[in-house]
Motif scaffolding. Structure first.
Motif, PDB file in Angstrom:
ATOM      1  N   MET A   1       0.846  -1.182   0.000  1.00 17.56           N
ATOM      2  CA  MET A   1       0.000   0.000   0.000  1.00 17.56           C
ATOM      3  C   MET A   1       0.895   1.250   0.000  1.00 17.56           C
ATOM      4  SD  MET A   1      -2.641   1.297   2.973  1.00 17.56           S
ATOM      5  CE  MET A   1      -3.880   0.069   2.590  1.00 17.56           C
ATOM      6  N   PRO A   2       0.631   2.216  -0.886  1.00 18.77           N
ATOM      7  CA  PRO A   2       1.478   3.411  -0.925  1.00 18.77           C
ATOM      8  C   PRO A   2       1.324   4.253   0.336  1.00 18.77           C
ATOM      9  CG  PRO A   2      -0.423   3.684  -2.369  1.00 18.77           C
ATOM     10  CD  PRO A   2      -0.434   2.259  -1.895  1.00 18.77           C
ATOM     11  N   ALA A   3       2.377   4.984   0.665  1.00 17.12           N
ATOM     12  CA  ALA A   3       2.314   5.917   1.775  1.00 17.12           C
ATOM     13  C   ALA A   3       1.288   7.001   1.465  1.00 17.12           C
ATOM     14  CB  ALA A   3       3.683   6.539   2.004  1.00 17.12           C
ATOM     15  N   ARG A   4       0.600   7.462   2.492  1.00 17.35           N
ATOM     16  CA  ARG A   4      -0.345   8.581   2.381  1.00 17.35           C
ATOM     17  C   ARG A   4       0.222   9.724   3.216  1.00 17.35           C
ATOM     18  NH1 ARG A   4      -3.276   4.351   3.922  1.00 17.35           N
ATOM     19  NH2 ARG A   4      -3.809   5.358   5.918  1.00 17.35           N
ATOM     20  N   ILE A   5       0.693  10.753   2.541  1.00 18.64           N
ATOM     21  CA  ILE A   5       1.404  11.835   3.222  1.00 18.64           C
ATOM     22  C   ILE A   5       0.631  13.144   3.104  1.00 18.64           C
ATOM     23  CG2 ILE A   5       3.562  13.141   3.363  1.00 18.64           C
ATOM     24  CD1 ILE A   5       4.995  10.735   2.159  1.00 18.64           C
ATOM     25  N   PHE A   6       0.354  13.746   4.257  1.00 17.48           N
ATOM     26  CA  PHE A   6      -0.296  15.049   4.307  1.00 17.48           C
ATOM     27  C   PHE A   6       0.773  16.110   4.574  1.00 17.48           C
ATOM     28  CE2 PHE A   6      -2.852  18.087   7.162  1.00 17.48           C
ATOM     29  CZ  PHE A   6      -3.130  18.943   6.097  1.00 17.48           C
ATOM     30  N   ILE A   7       0.955  16.994   3.610  1.00 21.11           N
ATOM     31  CA  ILE A   7       1.959  18.054   3.696  1.00 21.11           C
ATOM     32  C   ILE A   7       1.245  19.367   4.005  1.00 21.11           C
ATOM     33  CG2 ILE A   7       3.747  19.319   2.436  1.00 21.11           C
ATOM     34  CD1 ILE A   7       3.955  16.746   0.625  1.00 21.11           C
ATOM     35  N   TRP A   8       1.686  20.014   5.056  1.00 18.81           N
ATOM     36  CA  TRP A   8       1.074  21.274   5.486  1.00 18.81           C
ATOM     37  C   TRP A   8       2.151  22.355   5.567  1.00 18.81           C
ATOM     38  CZ3 TRP A   8      -0.027  22.869  11.125  1.00 18.81           C
ATOM     39  CH2 TRP A   8      -0.796  24.033  11.157  1.00 18.81           C
ATOM     40  N   VAL A   9       1.951  23.425   4.794  1.00 21.36           N
ATOM     41  CA  VAL A   9       2.878  24.556   4.845  1.00 21.36           C
ATOM     42  C   VAL A   9       2.323  25.564   5.844  1.00 21.36           C
ATOM     43  CG1 VAL A   9       4.052  26.363   3.549  1.00 21.36           C
ATOM     44  CG2 VAL A   9       3.550  24.171   2.445  1.00 21.36           C
ATOM     45  N   ALA A 185      15.465  18.249   1.540  1.00 18.09           N
ATOM     46  CA  ALA A 185      14.022  18.096   1.745  1.00 18.09           C
ATOM     47  C   ALA A 185      13.453  17.046   0.796  1.00 18.09           C
ATOM     48  CB  ALA A 185      13.320  19.443   1.536  1.00 18.09           C
ATOM     49  N   GLU A 186      13.932  17.038  -0.447  1.00 21.09           N
ATOM     50  CA  GLU A 186      13.467  16.042  -1.418  1.00 21.09           C
ATOM     51  C   GLU A 186      13.836  14.630  -0.969  1.00 21.09           C
ATOM     52  OE1 GLU A 186      13.771  15.127  -6.240  1.00 21.09           O
ATOM     53  OE2 GLU A 186      14.579  16.985  -5.398  1.00 21.09           O
ATOM     54  N   ARG A 187      15.049  14.466  -0.466  1.00 21.05           N
ATOM     55  CA  ARG A 187      15.464  13.157   0.049  1.00 21.05           C
ATOM     56  C   ARG A 187      14.615  12.742   1.251  1.00 21.05           C
ATOM     57  NH1 ARG A 187      20.860  15.045  -0.957  1.00 21.05           N
ATOM     58  NH2 ARG A 187      21.113  15.521   1.257  1.00 21.05           N
ATOM     59  N   ARG A 188      14.269  13.700   2.083  1.00 17.51           N
ATOM     60  CA  ARG A 188      13.435  13.407   3.244  1.00 17.51           C
ATOM     61  C   ARG A 188      12.048  12.916   2.794  1.00 17.51           C
ATOM     62  NH1 ARG A 188      14.211  14.994   8.711  1.00 17.51           N
ATOM     63  NH2 ARG A 188      16.412  14.981   8.172  1.00 17.51           N
ATOM     64  N   GLY A 189      11.496  13.534   1.738  1.00 20.11           N
ATOM     65  CA  GLY A 189      10.210  13.091   1.202  1.00 20.11           C
ATOM     66  C   GLY A 189      10.287  11.694   0.621  1.00 20.11           C
ATOM     67  N   ALA A 190      11.383  11.404  -0.109  1.00 16.47           N
ATOM     68  CA  ALA A 190      11.573  10.063  -0.666  1.00 16.47           C
ATOM     69  C   ALA A 190      11.656   9.036   0.433  1.00 16.47           C
ATOM     70  CB  ALA A 190      12.828  10.048  -1.537  1.00 16.47           C
ATOM     71  N   ASP A 191      12.376   9.364   1.487  1.00 16.23           N
ATOM     72  CA  ASP A 191      12.525   8.453   2.620  1.00 16.23           C
ATOM     73  C   ASP A 191      11.188   8.215   3.312  1.00 16.23           C
ATOM     74  OD1 ASP A 191      14.126   6.892   4.462  1.00 16.23           O
ATOM     75  OD2 ASP A 191      13.795   8.499   5.906  1.00 16.23           O
ATOM     76  N   ALA A 192      10.390   9.265   3.444  1.00 17.32           N
ATOM     77  CA  ALA A 192       9.072   9.126   4.072  1.00 17.32           C
ATOM     78  C   ALA A 192       8.181   8.186   3.275  1.00 17.32           C
ATOM     79  CB  ALA A 192       8.409  10.497   4.206  1.00 17.32           C
ATOM     80  N   ALA A 193       8.250   8.295   1.951  1.00 12.71           N
ATOM     81  CA  ALA A 193       7.442   7.428   1.101  1.00 12.71           C
ATOM     82  C   ALA A 193       7.815   5.967   1.301  1.00 12.71           C
ATOM     83  CB  ALA A 193       7.609   7.826  -0.367  1.00 12.71           C
ATOM     84  N   ARG A 194       9.091   5.706   1.415  1.00 13.28           N
ATOM     85  CA  ARG A 194       9.553   4.326   1.596  1.00 13.28           C
ATOM     86  C   ARG A 194       9.254   3.800   3.000  1.00 13.28           C
ATOM     87  NH1 ARG A 194      13.953   6.425  -1.692  1.00 13.28           N
ATOM     88  NH2 ARG A 194      15.107   6.991   0.213  1.00 13.28           N
TER      89      ARG A 194
END
Length: 197
Positions: A1-9, A185-194
């Protein structure tokens, strides 16, 4: 199941480095298969004041209802915002004050001083910018803004581990430094997805 990420600025302005960091994080997450939802504080319309505390409830505005729905949908959250006066911007704190209510974010026990963390099972990332170098913030303030979001906010309601990526000083940063921060930050997002699959 893919990660479900809520990004809030959580920057009150409509454009900022916080937005750029969130963009990079989102790119990294989506490139690694995550589903994302995103909200910007600058688009949210609500009264940030929890006037009566928990004694009398205000009706949640549509933007706060949507924010809570996105949070419940997610198994990972990422908040991107500037450190102002040792903490998060006041309007951002207003979202938390109004939305993290008993029965939604936590439930206090009647017969002891403890509580249930109702948002448990989610992981959290924070992308924080500051005009002070991180080493100076650590020495002079004990990284108060990091502790604020990590312990009495995210951990209190069960979101963990809250990983903090703090960058600064922003006001003197060169283009190469900004690019490096965005890549992190991009690497952090990739890591979160995994990690959140």
């Amino acid at each position: 199941m893919p990660a479900r990420i809520f990004i809030w600025v959580g920057h009150p302005r409509a454009a900022s480095l916080s937005h750029g960091m969130a963009d990079a994080y989102q790119r990294g997450a989506e490139a690694n298969g995550a589903e994302t939802r995103r909200m910007n504080l600058s688009d949210m319309v609500f009264d940030p004041d929890l006037t009566e505390g928990y004694h009398a409830r205000k009706t949640l505005e549509p933007s706060l209802e949507a924010w809570r729905e996105d949070l419940l949908w997610a198994n990972h959250v990422c908040w991107a915002y500037p450190q102002w006066w040792g903490g998060m911007p006041a309007k951002m704190k207003g979202v938390i004050d109004r939305s993290f209510l008993p029965g939604f974010a936590m439930k206090y026990h009647e017969k002891d001083p403890f509580w249930d963390r109702l948002l448990a099972g989610r992981r959290g990332d924070v992308l924080m910018t500051s005009d002070a170098p991180v080493w100076f913030d650590r020495l002079s303030n004990g990284r108060a803004a990091k502790l604020q979001v990590q312990k009495p906010v995210m951990k209190f309601v069960g979101i963990r581990p809250a990983r903090i990526l703090q960058v600064g000083p922003v006001k003197t940063a060169k283009e190469a430094t900004l690019a490096k921060w965005l890549k992190r930050a991009e690497r952090r997002g990739a890591d979160a997805a995994r990690r959140s699959r």
